[in-house]
Design a protein around this motif. Structure first.
Motif, PDB file in Angstrom:
ATOM      1  N   ALA A 113     -16.255  -8.545   5.061  1.00 22.29           N
ATOM      2  CA  ALA A 113     -17.482  -8.420   4.308  1.00 22.29           C
ATOM      3  C   ALA A 113     -17.968  -7.051   4.983  1.00 22.29           C
ATOM      4  CB  ALA A 113     -18.380  -9.620   4.732  1.00 22.29           C
ATOM      5  N   ASN A 114     -18.706  -6.232   4.338  1.00 23.09           N
ATOM      6  CA  ASN A 114     -19.471  -4.870   4.622  1.00 23.09           C
ATOM      7  C   ASN A 114     -18.618  -3.824   4.703  1.00 23.09           C
ATOM      8  OD1 ASN A 114     -21.790  -6.415   4.527  1.00 23.09           O
ATOM      9  ND2 ASN A 114     -21.409  -6.937   7.086  1.00 23.09           N
ATOM     10  N   TYR A 115     -17.175  -3.930   4.420  1.00 23.70           N
ATOM     11  CA  TYR A 115     -16.322  -2.553   4.459  1.00 23.70           C
ATOM     12  C   TYR A 115     -14.969  -3.010   3.696  1.00 23.70           C
ATOM     13  CZ  TYR A 115     -13.091   0.680   6.524  1.00 23.70           C
ATOM     14  OH  TYR A 115     -12.386   1.745   7.044  1.00 23.70           O
ATOM     15  N   GLN A 116     -14.810  -1.994   2.785  1.00 23.96           N
ATOM     16  CA  GLN A 116     -13.684  -2.124   2.002  1.00 23.96           C
ATOM     17  C   GLN A 116     -12.542  -1.155   2.447  1.00 23.96           C
ATOM     18  OE1 GLN A 116     -13.080  -4.234  -0.461  1.00 23.96           O
ATOM     19  NE2 GLN A 116     -10.988  -3.540  -0.821  1.00 23.96           N
ATOM     20  N   PRO A 117     -11.800  -1.376   3.223  1.00 22.72           N
ATOM     21  CA  PRO A 117     -10.818  -0.712   3.763  1.00 22.72           C
ATOM     22  C   PRO A 117      -9.674  -0.072   3.041  1.00 22.72           C
ATOM     23  CG  PRO A 117     -10.126  -2.768   4.417  1.00 22.72           C
ATOM     24  CD  PRO A 117     -11.459  -2.804   3.848  1.00 22.72           C
ATOM     25  N   GLU A 118      -9.176   1.158   2.895  1.00 19.15           N
ATOM     26  CA  GLU A 118      -8.370   1.870   2.242  1.00 19.15           C
ATOM     27  C   GLU A 118      -7.156   1.573   2.649  1.00 19.15           C
ATOM     28  OE1 GLU A 118      -8.396   3.285  -0.786  1.00 19.15           O
ATOM     29  OE2 GLU A 118     -10.591   3.180  -0.885  1.00 19.15           O
ATOM     30  N   THR A 119      -5.846   1.318   1.911  1.00 21.22           N
ATOM     31  CA  THR A 119      -4.424   1.017   2.411  1.00 21.22           C
ATOM     32  C   THR A 119      -3.631   2.354   2.158  1.00 21.22           C
ATOM     33  OG1 THR A 119      -3.860   0.051   0.346  1.00 21.22           O
ATOM     34  CG2 THR A 119      -4.449  -1.371   2.079  1.00 21.22           C
ATOM     35  N   TYR A 120      -2.956   2.583   2.968  1.00 22.29           N
ATOM     36  CA  TYR A 120      -1.793   4.081   2.967  1.00 22.29           C
ATOM     37  C   TYR A 120      -0.493   3.577   3.146  1.00 22.29           C
ATOM     38  CZ  TYR A 120      -6.625   6.109   3.618  1.00 22.29           C
ATOM     39  OH  TYR A 120      -8.130   6.155   3.627  1.00 22.29           O
ATOM     40  N   VAL A 121       0.318   3.909   2.377  1.00 26.09           N
ATOM     41  CA  VAL A 121       1.543   3.485   2.471  1.00 26.09           C
ATOM     42  C   VAL A 121       2.380   4.994   2.575  1.00 26.09           C
ATOM     43  CG1 VAL A 121       3.749   2.661   1.366  1.00 26.09           C
ATOM     44  CG2 VAL A 121       1.659   1.481   1.117  1.00 26.09           C
ATOM     45  N   PHE A 122       2.919   5.172   3.413  1.00 24.32           N
ATOM     46  CA  PHE A 122       3.793   6.714   3.638  1.00 24.32           C
ATOM     47  C   PHE A 122       5.274   6.566   4.313  1.00 24.32           C
ATOM     48  CE2 PHE A 122       0.639   6.196   6.893  1.00 24.32           C
ATOM     49  CZ  PHE A 122       1.308   6.409   8.076  1.00 24.32           C
ATOM     50  N   PHE A 123       5.748   7.606   4.205  1.00 25.89           N
ATOM     51  CA  PHE A 123       7.413   7.479   4.736  1.00 25.89           C
ATOM     52  C   PHE A 123       7.596   8.299   6.043  1.00 25.89           C
ATOM     53  CE2 PHE A 123      11.828   9.005   4.637  1.00 25.89           C
ATOM     54  CZ  PHE A 123      12.253   7.836   5.006  1.00 25.89           C
ATOM     55  N   ARG A 124       7.915   8.043   6.980  1.00 25.20           N
ATOM     56  CA  ARG A 124       8.271   8.918   7.911  1.00 25.20           C
ATOM     57  C   ARG A 124       9.554   8.756   8.462  1.00 25.20           C
ATOM     58  NH1 ARG A 124       2.781   9.293  11.770  1.00 25.20           N
ATOM     59  NH2 ARG A 124       1.530  10.367  10.307  1.00 25.20           N
ATOM     60  N   ALA A 125      10.365   9.279   8.099  1.00 21.21           N
ATOM     61  CA  ALA A 125      12.030   9.018   8.599  1.00 21.21           C
ATOM     62  C   ALA A 125      12.075   8.317   9.796  1.00 21.21           C
ATOM     63  CB  ALA A 125      12.666  10.101   8.308  1.00 21.21           C
ATOM     64  N   PRO A 126      12.940   7.232   9.771  1.00 20.60           N
ATOM     65  CA  PRO A 126      13.497   6.605   8.653  1.00 20.60           C
ATOM     66  C   PRO A 126      12.572   5.348   8.251  1.00 20.60           C
ATOM     67  CG  PRO A 126      14.314   5.496  10.528  1.00 20.60           C
ATOM     68  CD  PRO A 126      13.447   6.796  11.064  1.00 20.60           C
ATOM     69  N   TYR A 127      11.059   5.358   8.470  1.00 18.39           N
ATOM     70  CA  TYR A 127      10.457   4.026   8.354  1.00 18.39           C
ATOM     71  C   TYR A 127       9.350   4.306   7.151  1.00 18.39           C
ATOM     72  CZ  TYR A 127      12.770   2.524  12.510  1.00 18.39           C
ATOM     73  OH  TYR A 127      13.781   2.061  13.590  1.00 18.39           O
ATOM     74  N   TYR A 128       9.047   3.199   6.393  1.00 17.74           N
ATOM     75  CA  TYR A 128       7.931   3.001   5.737  1.00 17.74           C
ATOM     76  C   TYR A 128       6.886   2.503   6.685  1.00 17.74           C
ATOM     77  CZ  TYR A 128      10.939   4.499   1.719  1.00 17.74           C
ATOM     78  OH  TYR A 128      11.686   5.115   0.748  1.00 17.74           O
ATOM     79  N   ARG A 129       5.601   3.065   6.189  1.00 23.67           N
ATOM     80  CA  ARG A 129       4.530   2.436   7.154  1.00 23.67           C
ATOM     81  C   ARG A 129       3.376   2.316   6.462  1.00 23.67           C
ATOM     82  NH1 ARG A 129       5.668   6.334  12.207  1.00 23.67           N
ATOM     83  NH2 ARG A 129       7.732   5.370  12.742  1.00 23.67           N
ATOM     84  N   VAL A 130       2.535   1.146   6.789  1.00 24.46           N
ATOM     85  CA  VAL A 130       1.380   0.953   5.970  1.00 24.46           C
ATOM     86  C   VAL A 130       0.170   0.744   6.972  1.00 24.46           C
ATOM     87  CG1 VAL A 130       0.011  -0.663   4.667  1.00 24.46           C
ATOM     88  CG2 VAL A 130       2.737  -0.600   4.491  1.00 24.46           C
ATOM     89  N   HIS A 131      -0.714   1.650   6.701  1.00 22.30           N
ATOM     90  CA  HIS A 131      -1.770   2.062   7.635  1.00 22.30           C
ATOM     91  C   HIS A 131      -3.053   1.529   6.678  1.00 22.30           C
ATOM     92  CE1 HIS A 131       0.098   4.953  10.512  1.00 22.30           C
ATOM     93  NE2 HIS A 131       0.498   4.049  10.615  1.00 22.30           N
ATOM     94  N   VAL A 132      -4.053   1.003   7.360  1.00 19.97           N
ATOM     95  CA  VAL A 132      -5.259   0.457   6.913  1.00 19.97           C
ATOM     96  C   VAL A 132      -6.504   0.853   7.501  1.00 19.97           C
ATOM     97  CG1 VAL A 132      -4.368  -1.447   5.766  1.00 19.97           C
ATOM     98  CG2 VAL A 132      -5.309  -1.798   7.961  1.00 19.97           C
TER      99      VAL A 132
END
Length: 177
Positions: A113-132
């Motif tokens: 509640a009270n916050y809608q976080p964004e999700t970010y998917v990106f690639f930094r070799a050799p891993y895919y990462r999800v930040h919110v």
């Protein structure tokens, strides 16, 4: 001609010999001459020698009163793009990263509640990462990560570049519904 190799050998040996003994002897001669001058003249010159630092030791810097009245404010510029996010996934599978991001969006819509976080998917070799999320203060990011850890147990706070428009205000209270 038959004495040329012997002559060259002697020249090399003479060139490689040390001069340290000669330098030491020269320094001893200088010391002896100095001591003789001091004793013959009857004046000890060491007592009259000064150093550059001695001539300024008694001086103090005086700041005029007008300068003491002026207060200088130094504005510390803060980079609005520096901040923190919560990492919820790190792996080599792009479908796993996309699935985790979609699961988080669905979970956040129904839980936070009270916050809608964004999700970010990106690639930094050799891993895919999800930040919110986007946070300027680490404490707020830690508070949010404690909420996220209830569903994503491996979530942790990371230093990252943030989008200033997505950072919640200081008065926003992020909580569960």
């Amino acid at each position: 001609m038959k004495y040329l190799p012997i002559f060259l050998l002697l020249m090399i040996v003479a060139a490689c010999s040390t001069t340290e003994q000669t330098v030491e002897e020269a320094m001893d001669d200088i010391r002896e001459n100095y001591n003789e001058e001091v004793t013959t003249s009857g004046i000890d010159l060491q007592t009259y020698r000064t150093r550059l630092s001695d001539s300024y030791a008694y001086r103090e810097n005086e700041i005029p009163e007008a300068f003491n009245r002026v207060k200088v404010r130094q504005e510390v510029g803060k980079d609005l793009y520096e901040g923190y996010r919560i990492q919820i996934y790190s792996g080599q599978d792009v479908t796993g990263a996309d699935t985790t991001a979609a699961d988080f969006r669905a979970w956040a819509d129904t839980t936070i509640a009270n916050y809608q976080p964004e999700t970010y998917v990106f690639f930094r070799a050799p891993y895919y990462r999800v930040h919110v999320g986007d946070f300027h203060e680490r404490e707020k990011a830690i508070q949010f990560s404690n909420i996220v850890k209830r569903f994503f147990r491996d979530a942790w706070v990371v230093y990252d570049r943030v989008v200033p428009q997505n950072v919640p205000s200081d008065t926003t209270q992020i909580e569960m519904k």
